[in-house]
Design an enzyme around this catalytic site. Sequence first.
Site, PDB file in Angstrom:
ATOM      1  N   ASP A  55      35.802  58.555  61.670  1.00 38.65           N
ATOM      2  CA  ASP A  55      35.891  59.125  63.025  1.00 38.65           C
ATOM      3  C   ASP A  55      35.248  58.299  64.126  1.00 38.65           C
ATOM      4  O   ASP A  55      34.805  58.854  65.150  1.00 38.65           O
ATOM      5  CB  ASP A  55      35.289  60.534  63.046  1.00 38.65           C
ATOM      6  N   LYS A 165      43.151  62.045  58.642  1.00 38.14           N
ATOM      7  CA  LYS A 165      42.629  63.260  58.022  1.00 38.14           C
ATOM      8  C   LYS A 165      42.857  64.436  58.954  1.00 38.14           C
ATOM      9  O   LYS A 165      43.099  64.260  60.154  1.00 38.14           O
ATOM     10  CB  LYS A 165      41.148  63.125  57.672  1.00 38.14           C
ATOM     11  N   CYS A 198      31.805  65.556  59.384  1.00 36.80           N
ATOM     12  CA  CYS A 198      32.922  64.916  58.690  1.00 36.80           C
ATOM     13  C   CYS A 198      32.483  63.873  57.662  1.00 36.80           C
ATOM     14  O   CYS A 198      33.078  63.762  56.591  1.00 36.80           O
ATOM     15  CB  CYS A 198      33.881  64.299  59.700  1.00 36.80           C
TER      16      CYS A 198
END
Length: 257
Positions: A55, A165, A198
């Site tokens: 991310d 994702k 995450c």
Amino acid sequence: MGENVLGSSRQNQWRVSAQVIDMRRPEQPVRAVKLGTRDRSVIFDLQSTAIIVVDMQNDFCHPDGWLGHIGVDVTPARAPIAPLQALLPALRAAEVPVIWLNWGNRADKLNLSPALLHVYNPYGTGVGLGDPLPVSGAPVLQAGSWAAEVVDELMPNDTDIRVNKYRMSGFHDSELDSILRNLNVTTLLFAGVNVDQCVLCTLQEANFRGYDCLLLEDCSATTSPDYCRDATLYNVQQCFGFVVNAAELQQQLESNI
């Protein structure tokens, strides 16, 4: 007719001909690395290692991204940029796969449940998943958009691997596990944001699936309060893997290349 190779990864290939199917995988020499953790040292094999960068994308790390729009100071989320700029070239030179694991939802949001949409837009009146950002107009965390792209400072290499994702865990409903098994990877280095969300969820699921997990402390960050980071580092070392230092890894890589 000669022998032909079947398999997208050199670590996982058959050799076939009209007469023979050879399913033996080529043996690779061990390339051992030893790093300090919070209580002992850990030794792992670079030959079966990959790094997963989670991310590090505009919506989380750019002031004009989603978090910036809702008033979050993204300065902490940008902390991994400099150490990753230093580490990733050394990993590539050592032929360690670099995997960019980013939120990248479908434009029609058919893979997203109302429960998941509610987390990020609880009243249905804000800017949630797939909604356009006021400044750029990019749809939040949508695959192919500026919002879901890796920040400019960490431009992926052509040899790197990208995986979308759709949850806090990058394993759920994605091709990540299949890619790792094709690469014959057993050890995973983790970096990115948010380390308590995450990154942690993906690392936990990797541990549940039998991967050896190493969290790069100096390449991970969060916009959450400090106690969230502290608890994450404690729990990773205690239960799910080991906490190591990217600067130490980089030093070893550069001394052995």
